[in-house]
Write a protein that holds these residues in place. Structure first.
Motif, short mmCIF file in Angstrom:
data_model
loop_
_atom_site.label_atom_id
_atom_site.label_comp_id
_atom_site.label_asym_id
_atom_site.label_seq_id
_atom_site.Cartn_x
_atom_site.Cartn_y
_atom_site.Cartn_z
N LYS A 240 49.35 27.25 35.14
CA LYS A 240 48.13 26.95 35.83
C LYS A 240 47.18 27.78 35.47
N ASP A 241 47.19 28.71 34.61
CA ASP A 241 46.15 29.89 34.46
C ASP A 241 45.72 30.49 35.43
N LEU A 242 46.94 31.10 36.50
CA LEU A 242 46.58 31.75 37.51
C LEU A 242 46.92 33.24 37.48
N GLN A 243 46.29 34.06 38.23
CA GLN A 243 46.54 35.47 37.84
C GLN A 243 47.37 35.91 39.21
N TYR A 244 48.65 35.71 38.57
CA TYR A 244 50.03 35.95 39.50
C TYR A 244 51.00 36.85 39.30
N ILE A 245 51.27 37.70 40.06
CA ILE A 245 52.61 38.50 40.06
C ILE A 245 53.43 38.32 41.26
N ILE A 253 50.52 35.14 49.33
CA ILE A 253 48.96 35.81 49.33
C ILE A 253 48.26 35.09 48.26
N ILE A 254 46.89 34.31 48.85
CA ILE A 254 46.11 33.81 47.98
C ILE A 254 44.65 34.51 48.24
N ALA A 255 44.03 35.13 47.41
CA ALA A 255 42.66 35.69 47.69
C ALA A 255 41.66 35.60 46.27
N ASN A 256 40.41 35.75 46.81
CA ASN A 256 39.54 35.49 45.37
C ASN A 256 39.01 36.88 45.20
N GLY A 257 39.17 37.02 43.93
CA GLY A 257 38.79 38.52 43.37
C GLY A 257 40.04 39.29 43.45
N ALA A 258 40.36 40.14 42.31
CA ALA A 258 41.62 40.94 42.33
C ALA A 258 41.29 42.12 43.35
N GLY A 259 40.28 42.72 43.62
CA GLY A 259 40.02 43.85 44.57
C GLY A 259 40.69 43.37 45.82
N LEU A 260 40.02 42.05 46.37
CA LEU A 260 40.14 41.66 47.76
C LEU A 260 41.79 41.23 47.71
N ALA A 261 42.25 40.95 46.51
CA ALA A 261 43.75 40.39 46.69
C ALA A 261 44.76 41.67 46.78
N MET A 262 44.09 42.67 46.28
CA MET A 262 44.91 44.11 46.32
C MET A 262 44.60 44.54 47.81
N ASN A 277 53.71 38.31 46.79
CA ASN A 277 52.99 37.92 45.33
C ASN A 277 51.69 38.52 45.44
N PHE A 278 51.15 38.68 44.29
CA PHE A 278 49.65 39.09 44.15
C PHE A 278 49.00 37.86 43.45
N LEU A 279 47.99 37.12 44.12
CA LEU A 279 47.35 35.83 43.59
C LEU A 279 45.90 36.16 43.72
N ASP A 280 45.29 36.00 42.66
CA ASP A 280 43.74 36.16 42.50
C ASP A 280 43.36 34.89 41.80
N ILE A 281 42.66 33.99 42.81
CA ILE A 281 42.26 32.37 42.29
C ILE A 281 40.64 32.70 41.43
N GLY A 282 40.27 34.09 41.64
CA GLY A 282 38.93 34.27 40.89
C GLY A 282 37.65 33.53 41.65
N ILE A 306 51.78 32.07 54.63
CA ILE A 306 50.82 32.13 53.66
C ILE A 306 49.47 32.66 54.07
N PHE A 307 49.16 33.70 53.65
CA PHE A 307 47.81 34.25 53.95
C PHE A 307 46.85 34.12 52.95
N ILE A 308 45.70 33.23 53.22
CA ILE A 308 44.60 32.79 52.42
C ILE A 308 43.40 33.79 52.78
N ASN A 309 43.08 34.57 51.98
CA ASN A 309 42.06 35.53 52.22
C ASN A 309 40.85 35.39 51.35
N ILE A 310 39.73 34.49 51.97
CA ILE A 310 38.62 34.14 50.99
C ILE A 310 37.26 35.05 51.57
N PHE A 311 36.74 35.60 50.66
CA PHE A 311 35.31 36.10 51.08
C PHE A 311 34.31 35.65 50.07
N GLY A 312 33.82 34.50 50.33
CA GLY A 312 33.03 33.85 49.42
C GLY A 312 31.76 34.40 48.82
#
Ligand code: GDP
Ligand code: MN
Length: 381
Positions: A240-245, A253-262, A277-282, A306-312
């Motif tokens: 799915k082309d997702l940055q997932y570990i 975890i779902i966050a936007n941006g690698a920094g916020l995900a970490m 997991n680590f998941l950056d939806i970009g 499931i923690f969705i953390n979005i800072f738009g």
């Protein structure tokens, strides 16, 4: 991409690093054929991507065909720390005088390569680092200078290799560095590197991680694919082309941006939880990406919340909200969602979620990252 031992040895052989002759086998008969080709005595070695195979019974010496049949029969199908053995590697057995450790990795903080040597081989380097840190020689290598013969020799002497092992060990170090550098490895480790009674130095094991970002210039990596053991979750995310570990906690975890995900992983940790997991939806993730991300998280049975953390910023609150609503109509989520939605169009997003009539048992909104982490962790526990 992590290679199996035998693939690592095939890669080493390209760089002229001495390894024992051998062959892979998926059946007992193939193991016998590989042993015949290598010449007795042989070692039958479980091919799983986990250390300590020897202690687990996954490495056995065999003097004749009957012993190969016995050991290959036992090892194939064996479970080693959760990894089922599907393939063995059968190689000519070596006589060992001494066992050493050598590796190259990238030290990101130093922005240089790190070479590590230890006179204590055959044991995991983490154990040596804990029990006898002085036994490890560490040396940074400037990527522009590379590793010279002199520096490699000096390191072998510092690591207390005996006189008769110095030439052979130096030669392998220089070749292993080439393999690591030109071969685009994230890790190239030999443990143990052995000194034989004949004075030859030789790689008895191989642990190689290839740098996926360099794949475009290595068509020869194609043969390693398909056989590598990829985390099923990571495979699905990659499709799915997702940055997932994948990690081993229980909060998805779902966050936007690698920094916020970490940071999200850190906050979950801080309040006593562990991320699965680590998941950056970009940036600019739309509804479809969010729905795909939730599908991957939902596939993981160990996820309890499931923690969705979005800072738009570029990512817009209403898109995120639409994605969640869409995902809830597509997949039957096993775990409740806790969302912290802030930034661009956050209010509109929150309104969409409220209007969708999702029960509180399935979705909760929290005003801050810390509040959301606390709620997600308490739901997971
Ligand atoms: P690991 O335990 O999964 O790292 O597997 P290794 O390939 O490093 O092998 C573990 C240990 O088995 C080595 O440290 C050696 O002591 C022993 N071993 C492996 N191959 C041979 C061999 O050809 N001859 C002998 N005598 N011992 C071997
Ligand atoms: Mn080893």
């Amino acid at each position: 991409m992590d290679l199996f031992e035998y693939q690592g040895k095939q890669y080493f052989a390209r760089y002229d690093i001495p390894v024992s002759p051998g062959g892979p086998a998926d059946t007992v008969d193939e193991a016998v054929a590989a042993a015949d080709a290598a010449g007795y005595p042989v070692v039958v070695k479980a091919q799983v991507q986990v250390g300590g195979r020897g202690k687990a019974g996954g490495i056995k010496l065999a003097d004749n065909e009957a012993e190969v049949r016995e050991h290959a029969g036992n090892i194939l199908g064996m479970d080693i720390k959760g990894h089922v053995v599907r393939r063995v590697w059968v190689e000519a057995a070596s006589d060992i005088d001494e066992e050493y450790y050598v590796s190259f990795t990238l030290d990101r903080s130093a922005k240089q390569h790190l070479m590590m040597l230890s006179a204590e081989g055959g044991v995991e380097i983490e154990t040596v680092a804990e029990e006898n840190p002085d036994a490890i020689v560490r040396l940074h290598i400037d990527p522009l200078d590379g590793l010279t013969d002199d520096v490699a020799r000096r390191a072998c002497i510092d690591a207390e290799r005996p006189e008769r092992a110095i030439d052979g060990a130096t030669d392998i170090l220089v070749k292993l560095y080439r393999c690591y550098d030109e071969g685009d490895c994230d890790l190239a480790e030999i443990n143990p590197l052995i000194l034989k009674p004949t004075g030859e130095v030789h790689a008895l094991d191989a642990k190689v991680t290839l740098d996926g970002s360099a794949e475009f210039r290595h068509p020869e990596w194609e043969e390693f694919k398909g056989l590598t053991e990829m985390d099923e979750r990571e495979q699905m995310a990659a499709e799915k082309d997702l940055q997932y570990i994948g990690l081993d906690g229980s909060v998805g975890i779902i966050a936007n941006g690698a920094g916020l995900a970490m940071s999200t992983l850190d906050v979950v940790n801080q309040v006593g939880g562990a991320a699965s997991n680590f998941l950056d939806i970009g940036g600019g993730a739309d509804a479809d990406v969010m729905a795909g991300a939730l599908e991957v998280i939902n596939f993981d049975e160990t996820v309890k919340s499931i923690f969705i953390n979005i800072f738009g910023g570029i990512t817009r609150g209403e898109e995120v909200a639409n994605g969640i609503v869409e995902a809830l109509s597509r997949v039957d989520l096993r775990a409740p969602i806790v969302i912290r939605l802030d930034g661009t169009n956050a209010e509109e997003g929150r309104r969409i979620l409220a209007d969708a009539g999702i029960p509180e048992s399935q979705l909760r909104s929290e005003p801050t990252m810390l509040d959301a982490a606390r709620t997600a962790v308490s739901l997971a526990n």
